[in-house]
Every structure is written in C-alpha cells, then in structure tokens.
Design a protein around this motif. Structure first.
Motif, PDB file in Angstrom:
ATOM      1  N   ASN A 196       0.799  -1.211   0.000  1.00  0.00           N
ATOM      2  CA  ASN A 196       0.000   0.000   0.000  1.00  0.00           C
ATOM      3  C   ASN A 196       0.840   1.274   0.000  1.00  0.00           C
ATOM      4  N   ARG A 197       2.165   1.114   0.142  1.00  0.00           N
ATOM      5  CA  ARG A 197       3.056   2.274   0.009  1.00  0.00           C
ATOM      6  C   ARG A 197       3.620   2.403  -1.408  1.00  0.00           C
ATOM      7  N   LEU A 198       3.358   1.404  -2.238  1.00  0.00           N
ATOM      8  CA  LEU A 198       3.814   1.487  -3.619  1.00  0.00           C
ATOM      9  C   LEU A 198       3.079   2.614  -4.336  1.00  0.00           C
ATOM     10  N   SER A 199       3.625   3.038  -5.465  1.00  0.00           N
ATOM     11  CA  SER A 199       2.927   4.059  -6.243  1.00  0.00           C
ATOM     12  C   SER A 199       1.603   3.495  -6.748  1.00  0.00           C
ATOM     13  N   ARG A 200       0.700   4.369  -7.126  1.00  0.00           N
ATOM     14  CA  ARG A 200      -0.608   3.925  -7.607  1.00  0.00           C
ATOM     15  C   ARG A 200      -0.464   2.999  -8.812  1.00  0.00           C
ATOM     16  N   ARG A 201       0.394   3.364  -9.742  1.00  0.00           N
ATOM     17  CA  ARG A 201       0.565   2.536 -10.933  1.00  0.00           C
ATOM     18  C   ARG A 201       1.217   1.201 -10.598  1.00  0.00           C
ATOM     19  N   GLN A 202       2.130   1.191  -9.642  1.00  0.00           N
ATOM     20  CA  GLN A 202       2.735  -0.068  -9.224  1.00  0.00           C
ATOM     21  C   GLN A 202       1.682  -0.992  -8.626  1.00  0.00           C
ATOM     22  N   TYR A 232      -1.615  -5.817  -9.211  1.00  0.00           N
ATOM     23  CA  TYR A 232      -2.947  -6.447  -9.169  1.00  0.00           C
ATOM     24  C   TYR A 232      -3.238  -7.175 -10.479  1.00  0.00           C
ATOM     25  N   LEU A 233      -3.005  -6.505 -11.586  1.00  0.00           N
ATOM     26  CA  LEU A 233      -3.298  -7.102 -12.886  1.00  0.00           C
ATOM     27  C   LEU A 233      -2.395  -8.295 -13.178  1.00  0.00           C
ATOM     28  N   LYS A 234      -1.149  -8.213 -12.728  1.00  0.00           N
ATOM     29  CA  LYS A 234      -0.191  -9.286 -13.007  1.00  0.00           C
ATOM     30  C   LYS A 234      -0.438 -10.516 -12.149  1.00  0.00           C
ATOM     31  N   PHE A 235      -0.605 -10.327 -10.851  1.00  0.00           N
ATOM     32  CA  PHE A 235      -0.612 -11.468  -9.941  1.00  0.00           C
ATOM     33  C   PHE A 235      -1.999 -11.856  -9.436  1.00  0.00           C
ATOM     34  N   PHE A 236      -2.958 -10.971  -9.524  1.00  0.00           N
ATOM     35  CA  PHE A 236      -4.317 -11.328  -9.114  1.00  0.00           C
ATOM     36  C   PHE A 236      -5.156 -11.774 -10.302  1.00  0.00           C
ATOM     37  N   ASP A 237      -4.917 -11.164 -11.460  1.00  0.00           N
ATOM     38  CA  ASP A 237      -5.681 -11.521 -12.651  1.00  0.00           C
ATOM     39  C   ASP A 237      -4.861 -12.288 -13.673  1.00  0.00           C
ATOM     40  N   GLY A 238      -3.548 -12.379 -13.484  1.00  0.00           N
ATOM     41  CA  GLY A 238      -2.712 -13.213 -14.336  1.00  0.00           C
ATOM     42  C   GLY A 238      -2.490 -12.696 -15.746  1.00  0.00           C
ATOM     43  N   PHE A 239      -2.590 -11.386 -15.944  1.00  0.00           N
ATOM     44  CA  PHE A 239      -2.366 -10.832 -17.273  1.00  0.00           C
ATOM     45  C   PHE A 239      -0.879 -10.797 -17.616  1.00  0.00           C
ATOM     46  N   SER A 240      -0.586 -10.924 -18.890  1.00  0.00           N
ATOM     47  CA  SER A 240       0.786 -10.789 -19.365  1.00  0.00           C
ATOM     48  C   SER A 240       1.185  -9.313 -19.316  1.00  0.00           C
ATOM     49  N   TYR A 241       2.477  -9.053 -19.405  1.00  0.00           N
ATOM     50  CA  TYR A 241       2.939  -7.666 -19.436  1.00  0.00           C
ATOM     51  C   TYR A 241       2.329  -6.921 -20.622  1.00  0.00           C
ATOM     52  N   ASN A 248       9.017  -2.289 -15.682  1.00  0.00           N
ATOM     53  CA  ASN A 248       9.721  -1.555 -14.638  1.00  0.00           C
ATOM     54  C   ASN A 248       8.860  -1.394 -13.388  1.00  0.00           C
ATOM     55  N   LEU A 249       7.570  -1.121 -13.580  1.00  0.00           N
ATOM     56  CA  LEU A 249       6.661  -0.981 -12.447  1.00  0.00           C
ATOM     57  C   LEU A 249       6.617  -2.256 -11.618  1.00  0.00           C
ATOM     58  N   VAL A 250       6.454  -3.389 -12.280  1.00  0.00           N
ATOM     59  CA  VAL A 250       6.367  -4.666 -11.574  1.00  0.00           C
ATOM     60  C   VAL A 250       7.702  -5.012 -10.925  1.00  0.00           C
ATOM     61  N   HIS A 251       8.795  -4.786 -11.639  1.00  0.00           N
ATOM     62  CA  HIS A 251      10.122  -5.100 -11.109  1.00  0.00           C
ATOM     63  C   HIS A 251      10.414  -4.311  -9.839  1.00  0.00           C
ATOM     64  N   GLN A 252      10.148  -3.009  -9.869  1.00  0.00           N
ATOM     65  CA  GLN A 252      10.424  -2.184  -8.704  1.00  0.00           C
ATOM     66  C   GLN A 252       9.506  -2.551  -7.540  1.00  0.00           C
ATOM     67  N   ALA A 253       8.273  -2.902  -7.839  1.00  0.00           N
ATOM     68  CA  ALA A 253       7.342  -3.310  -6.785  1.00  0.00           C
ATOM     69  C   ALA A 253       7.795  -4.604  -6.134  1.00  0.00           C
ATOM     70  N   LEU A 254       8.224  -5.556  -6.926  1.00  0.00           N
ATOM     71  CA  LEU A 254       8.689  -6.832  -6.379  1.00  0.00           C
ATOM     72  C   LEU A 254       9.960  -6.659  -5.552  1.00  0.00           C
ATOM     73  N   LYS A 255      10.828  -5.755  -5.972  1.00  0.00           N
ATOM     74  CA  LYS A 255      12.042  -5.471  -5.194  1.00  0.00           C
ATOM     75  C   LYS A 255      11.662  -4.958  -3.811  1.00  0.00           C
ATOM     76  N   ALA A 256      10.697  -4.070  -3.755  1.00  0.00           N
ATOM     77  CA  ALA A 256      10.256  -3.517  -2.472  1.00  0.00           C
ATOM     78  C   ALA A 256       9.639  -4.597  -1.593  1.00  0.00           C
ATOM     79  N   LEU A 257       8.844  -5.483  -2.205  1.00  0.00           N
ATOM     80  CA  LEU A 257       8.203  -6.552  -1.442  1.00  0.00           C
ATOM     81  C   LEU A 257       9.230  -7.556  -0.916  1.00  0.00           C
ATOM     82  N   LYS A 258      10.201  -7.903  -1.745  1.00  0.00           N
ATOM     83  CA  LYS A 258      11.246  -8.836  -1.312  1.00  0.00           C
ATOM     84  C   LYS A 258      12.066  -8.249  -0.171  1.00  0.00           C
ATOM     85  N   LYS A 259      12.365  -6.962  -0.264  1.00  0.00           N
ATOM     86  CA  LYS A 259      13.117  -6.294   0.790  1.00  0.00           C
ATOM     87  C   LYS A 259      12.343  -6.317   2.098  1.00  0.00           C
TER      88      LYS A 259
END
Length: 211
Positions: free
Chosen positions: A152-158, A163-172, A188-199
C-alpha cells in the motif's frame, strides 16, 4: 437487449442452461457471435466476466454502486455499438481496458460537479487488504502485515500493475494495453514493486530470526 443487472445472474448452485455450455469457448468466435447480434453470446460474455470486472472496478473506484453502474454502462454501449466493433482475440483484457476508461470518465465527470474533489488523474488509488492478498500460511500475521503495508506504500501505478499481473494473471503486454503504458514501463513498475516486497519480506524474516 434484456436487462443485464447482476441481480439477474443465475445462482451458481443451479445447472447452467444448455446454451452456456454449448457455445464455443474460443474468445474470438464468441466475440464475433456477439458482434453479429447473438444475444446469448453477449449474455455469456457478461456472465463470464462480471465478477472479475466488479473486483477490478472496486479496486479502481472503491464505490460499489459506481462500479455496478459503470459495468452496466459499458455493456450497454457494447451492445449498441456492436456493429462498429472490431475483432477481439482475448475478451477479458479488452473489457478491463474499457471498464478502466468508463470508470475514469465517470469519475472525472463526478469530480467536475463536486468542486471540492481533486482534479482527475488516470492513476487509480488501489489499496490492498488481508481479504484480497492471501499471504502463504508459513508467514506470520506480522509478516503479512508488513507485506501489505509495503504494497500500500507502492505508487498507484505499481499497485495496479501488481494487481493485474498477480491477481488476474495478465501478461505484461496485456497490462500495457489496459493501463495505456508502454511495455517497458509496465515491466519496470512490476520489477520495482517486487524489489520492495522482497526487501520487506527479508527484513521481516531477519527480525523474526533475531527476536
């Protein structure tokens, strides 16, 4: 066209009508049938995708009545304009993009008439909760809370891309179409979001280990 209110959807405990199971599963064929004026094909599209559209719409607007109205408006427009629509290979991402635009237009209109609301932005404010982000059972409640806080601290677009990638399973590629962004921006949006989550997860595990 008959009313397509979600209240009229058949109960899942009842056997589906024969025409629902007999129609082809291929999206392109189903879409072509709808464009040709086949009401059964149109209704099948509505019934198949309503729940997913409603969930996605709630993430965008957080207003049940607004989302229901926008879905109804979307399908009414589709039916009226079916003769001018082109072929569609995959229906779900097409509907997501159309609903996103419909909700955006409606939100913009509402904000124009409510002078105290902020100017319209096409970056929807998606928020995650424990109900829709089910963390694996091996994570403690504290760890789950940390992940949700980071989400919930990620940017709105992230948040929307995740949500679209991992909840609905859409391709990039499909996320790119839905959000109106170029492919690399979505990656880039997904990559940066995943980096934050992994951290956040790593930090949570370290805290757990040393306490």
């Amino acid at each position: 066209m008959s009313s397509l209110s979600p209240l009229n959807r058949p109960n899942n405990t009842h056997r589906k009508p024969d025409w629902l199971t007999m129609l082809p599963s291929d999206d392109a064929k189903l879409w072509d049938d709808f464009r040709g004026g086949n009401e059964q094909a149109f209704t099948r599209i509505f019934l198949t995708h309503y729940d997913a559209l409603f969930s996605y719409g709630l993430k965008l607007a957080a207003d049940e009545e607004l989302v229901k109205d926008c879905i109804q408006t979307l399908f009414q427009k589709l039916w009226r304009r079916r003769d001018g629509l082109g072929p569609v290979a995959l229906i779900k991402p097409y509907l997501y993009k159309a609903l996103r635009r419909t909700i955006g237009d409606e939100t913009k209109l509402l904000r124009r008439h409510r002078l105290l609301l902020p100017a319209y932005s096409d970056e929807f404010d998606i928020t995650y909760s424990h109900e829709d982000f089910l963390v694996a059972q091996q994570y403690s409640q504290e760890q789950s809370g940390r992940l949700l806080a980071v989400l919930n601290r990620l940017s709105r677009r992230q948040r929307e891309a995740i949500y679209l990638k991992f909840f609905d399973g859409f391709s990039y590629e499909k996320i790119s179409e839905i959000m109106g962004l170029n492919l690399q921006s979505v990656r880039n949006l997904v990559h940066q979001a995943l980096k934050a989550l992994k951290k956040a997860l790593l930090l949570s595990l370290l805290v757990l280990y040393y306490t």
